[in-house]
Design a protein around this motif. Structure first.
Motif, PDB file in Angstrom:
ATOM      1  N   PHE A   1       7.689 -16.376  27.122  1.00  0.00           N
ATOM      2  CA  PHE A   1       8.350 -17.371  26.273  1.00  0.00           C
ATOM      3  C   PHE A   1       7.702 -18.722  26.528  1.00  0.00           C
ATOM      4  O   PHE A   1       7.510 -19.129  27.692  1.00  0.00           O
ATOM      5  CB  PHE A   1       9.831 -17.471  26.620  1.00  0.00           C
ATOM      6  CG  PHE A   1      10.728 -16.721  25.680  1.00  0.00           C
ATOM      7  CD1 PHE A   1      10.984 -17.227  24.417  1.00  0.00           C
ATOM      8  CD2 PHE A   1      11.313 -15.532  26.068  1.00  0.00           C
ATOM      9  CE1 PHE A   1      11.822 -16.544  23.550  1.00  0.00           C
ATOM     10  CE2 PHE A   1      12.147 -14.839  25.212  1.00  0.00           C
ATOM     11  CZ  PHE A   1      12.409 -15.337  23.944  1.00  0.00           C
ATOM     12  N   THR A   2       7.403 -19.447  25.444  1.00  0.00           N
ATOM     13  CA  THR A   2       6.856 -20.792  25.591  1.00  0.00           C
ATOM     14  C   THR A   2       7.648 -21.730  24.691  1.00  0.00           C
ATOM     15  O   THR A   2       7.684 -21.536  23.459  1.00  0.00           O
ATOM     16  CB  THR A   2       5.367 -20.849  25.215  1.00  0.00           C
ATOM     17  OG1 THR A   2       4.645 -19.913  26.024  1.00  0.00           O
ATOM     18  CG2 THR A   2       4.808 -22.241  25.429  1.00  0.00           C
ATOM     19  N   TRP A   3       8.288 -22.756  25.299  1.00  0.00           N
ATOM     20  CA  TRP A   3       9.077 -23.712  24.547  1.00  0.00           C
ATOM     21  C   TRP A   3       8.235 -24.969  24.246  1.00  0.00           C
ATOM     22  O   TRP A   3       7.262 -25.252  24.950  1.00  0.00           O
ATOM     23  CB  TRP A   3      10.327 -24.099  25.322  1.00  0.00           C
ATOM     24  CG  TRP A   3      11.355 -22.997  25.392  1.00  0.00           C
ATOM     25  CD1 TRP A   3      12.422 -22.816  24.574  1.00  0.00           C
ATOM     26  CD2 TRP A   3      11.418 -21.958  26.361  1.00  0.00           C
ATOM     27  NE1 TRP A   3      13.157 -21.725  24.942  1.00  0.00           N
ATOM     28  CE2 TRP A   3      12.556 -21.155  26.058  1.00  0.00           C
ATOM     29  CE3 TRP A   3      10.628 -21.587  27.465  1.00  0.00           C
ATOM     30  CZ2 TRP A   3      12.934 -20.047  26.796  1.00  0.00           C
ATOM     31  CZ3 TRP A   3      11.004 -20.472  28.202  1.00  0.00           C
ATOM     32  CH2 TRP A   3      12.136 -19.711  27.872  1.00  0.00           C
ATOM     33  N   VAL A   4       8.646 -25.717  23.257  1.00  0.00           N
ATOM     34  CA  VAL A   4       7.871 -26.901  22.846  1.00  0.00           C
ATOM     35  C   VAL A   4       7.920 -28.011  23.904  1.00  0.00           C
ATOM     36  O   VAL A   4       7.053 -28.903  23.932  1.00  0.00           O
ATOM     37  CB  VAL A   4       8.373 -27.446  21.489  1.00  0.00           C
ATOM     38  CG1 VAL A   4       8.035 -26.474  20.385  1.00  0.00           C
ATOM     39  CG2 VAL A   4       9.863 -27.722  21.527  1.00  0.00           C
ATOM     40  N   ASN A   5       8.934 -27.999  24.757  1.00  0.00           N
ATOM     41  CA  ASN A   5       9.032 -29.034  25.811  1.00  0.00           C
ATOM     42  C   ASN A   5       8.190 -28.703  27.030  1.00  0.00           C
ATOM     43  O   ASN A   5       8.235 -29.411  28.039  1.00  0.00           O
ATOM     44  CB  ASN A   5      10.495 -29.231  26.216  1.00  0.00           C
ATOM     45  CG  ASN A   5      11.122 -27.975  26.810  1.00  0.00           C
ATOM     46  OD1 ASN A   5      10.447 -26.951  26.978  1.00  0.00           O
ATOM     47  ND2 ASN A   5      12.413 -28.054  27.132  1.00  0.00           N
ATOM     48  N   GLY A   6       7.426 -27.595  26.984  1.00  0.00           N
ATOM     49  CA  GLY A   6       6.559 -27.235  28.083  1.00  0.00           C
ATOM     50  C   GLY A   6       7.124 -26.176  29.005  1.00  0.00           C
ATOM     51  O   GLY A   6       6.413 -25.655  29.879  1.00  0.00           O
ATOM     52  N   LYS A   7       8.401 -25.830  28.820  1.00  0.00           N
ATOM     53  CA  LYS A   7       9.016 -24.799  29.643  1.00  0.00           C
ATOM     54  C   LYS A   7       8.391 -23.447  29.313  1.00  0.00           C
ATOM     55  O   LYS A   7       8.118 -23.144  28.154  1.00  0.00           O
ATOM     56  CB  LYS A   7      10.523 -24.781  29.374  1.00  0.00           C
ATOM     57  CG  LYS A   7      11.305 -23.797  30.225  1.00  0.00           C
ATOM     58  CD  LYS A   7      12.794 -23.900  29.869  1.00  0.00           C
ATOM     59  CE  LYS A   7      13.597 -22.873  30.634  1.00  0.00           C
ATOM     60  NZ  LYS A   7      15.048 -22.964  30.309  1.00  0.00           N
ATOM     61  N   LYS A   8       8.225 -22.613  30.347  1.00  0.00           N
ATOM     62  CA  LYS A   8       7.563 -21.336  30.125  1.00  0.00           C
ATOM     63  C   LYS A   8       8.107 -20.274  31.072  1.00  0.00           C
ATOM     64  O   LYS A   8       8.326 -20.547  32.266  1.00  0.00           O
ATOM     65  CB  LYS A   8       6.056 -21.500  30.340  1.00  0.00           C
ATOM     66  CG  LYS A   8       5.215 -20.297  29.996  1.00  0.00           C
ATOM     67  CD  LYS A   8       3.732 -20.640  30.111  1.00  0.00           C
ATOM     68  CE  LYS A   8       2.853 -19.468  29.717  1.00  0.00           C
ATOM     69  NZ  LYS A   8       1.403 -19.817  29.814  1.00  0.00           N
ATOM     70  N   TYR A   9       8.313 -19.086  30.509  1.00  0.00           N
ATOM     71  CA  TYR A   9       8.739 -17.960  31.337  1.00  0.00           C
ATOM     72  C   TYR A   9       7.839 -16.781  31.025  1.00  0.00           C
ATOM     73  O   TYR A   9       7.624 -16.439  29.852  1.00  0.00           O
ATOM     74  CB  TYR A   9      10.195 -17.584  31.049  1.00  0.00           C
ATOM     75  CG  TYR A   9      10.606 -16.276  31.703  1.00  0.00           C
ATOM     76  CD1 TYR A   9      10.954 -16.225  33.049  1.00  0.00           C
ATOM     77  CD2 TYR A   9      10.599 -15.082  30.977  1.00  0.00           C
ATOM     78  CE1 TYR A   9      11.297 -15.024  33.655  1.00  0.00           C
ATOM     79  CE2 TYR A   9      10.945 -13.877  31.577  1.00  0.00           C
ATOM     80  CZ  TYR A   9      11.296 -13.843  32.924  1.00  0.00           C
ATOM     81  OH  TYR A   9      11.636 -12.658  33.528  1.00  0.00           O
ATOM     82  N   ALA A  10       7.378 -16.114  32.098  1.00  0.00           N
ATOM     83  CA  ALA A  10       6.570 -14.911  31.966  1.00  0.00           C
ATOM     84  C   ALA A  10       7.157 -13.850  32.875  1.00  0.00           C
ATOM     85  O   ALA A  10       7.247 -14.035  34.106  1.00  0.00           O
ATOM     86  CB  ALA A  10       5.120 -15.183  32.335  1.00  0.00           C
TER      87      ALA A  10
END
Length: 264
Positions: A235-244
């Protein structure tokens, strides 16, 4: 004098091929006039007339052969049909009213079977235009739904099968592979709110590897199962948050790494 007649025939026949009969009539007039003026004796005149009449008979015979339409042989007809891409079995192109009230117009085989290129309009306004085989849509064609949507692509046994485009009246669309009237294989789907999915489908459901993009720009790239985000993905959010990591039914579950730039 006979030499003059012979020269006259050979010369005129060469010049007047566009209307030989007119010149033959002129030649008869010339002979009659020459006889009155005494330019040739009777035996020679008779001989000249006989030769001219022989030419007349030869010309008429040739003309008859030229104007008579010779029927095409079966091979010629078959060759012409192949050049035009038409099956030799096609009976006619006509309209056919079907028991359900729909109207078919196009190529029909002996016995009334729809085969080749044709269109069919249903009572509710639906319309198919394209290829037919043994009374069903088969090959390439386009179906117009009554609500304004349409499918354009390949068909098999009256169902979308192969690569094709389905577009809704609101602008949403799917372009990709189909099987048995369902999305199956690789394709791309775009909705009217600008969200999209590109990846694999199994029997009409997102399954396998795929990427979904939300209207705000958030993306998920990874495994899908039965229309659900399940398996490993990112998952990649526009605010820079990311989960893999591992996902089940669209939620983070299991091993994974979460990166949040807003937190230290």
């Amino acid at each position: 004098i006979m030499g003059c007649y012979c020269y006259s025939l050979s010369n005129q026949s060469g010049i007047n091929e566009t209307n030989p009969s007119l010149h033959l009539e002129d030649q008869h007039d010339t002979i009659r006039n020459n006889a009155k003026l005494g330019w040739c004796d009777v035996p020679r005149l008779v001989s000249a007339v006989s030769k001219i009449q022989a030419k007349v008979r030869s010309y008429l015979k040739t003309k008859k052969l030229q104007t008579k339409k010779q029927p095409d042989s079966g091979l010629v007809i078959e060759a012409k049909r192949k050049q035009k891409g038409i099956s030799s079995q096609i009976e006619s192109i006509e309209s056919l009213k079907l028991p359900d009230g729909s109207l078919y117009t196009g190529s029909i085989l002996p016995g009334g079977r729809r085969e080749g290129i044709g269109s069919q309009i249903w009572p509710d306004g639906g319309k198919y235009v394209g290829q037919w085989k043994n009374n069903v849509a088969y090959g390439k064609g386009k179906f117009y739904h009554p609500d304004g949507a349409y499918y354009e692509g390949f068909w098999k046994d009256n169902k979308a099968d192969g690569i094709g485009l389905f577009k809704c009246a609101n602008g949403s669309e799917y372009r990709g592979m189909w099987k048995n009237d369902l999305q199956h294989g690789y394709g791309r789907e775009i909705w009217s709110d600008s969200s999209s999915y590109e990846g694999y489908y199994v029997q009409g459901r997102k399954s396998g590897m795929g990427c979904y993009t939300w209207p705000d720009g958030t993306t998920y790239t990874g495994d899908w199962k039965n229309n659900s985000i399940t398996g490993y993905g990112t998952f990649t959010w526009v605010n820079g948050k990311k989960y893999a990591g591992q996902m089940i039914n669209g939620k983070m579950h299991g091993k994974g790494t979460l990166h949040n730039p807003d937190k230290s």
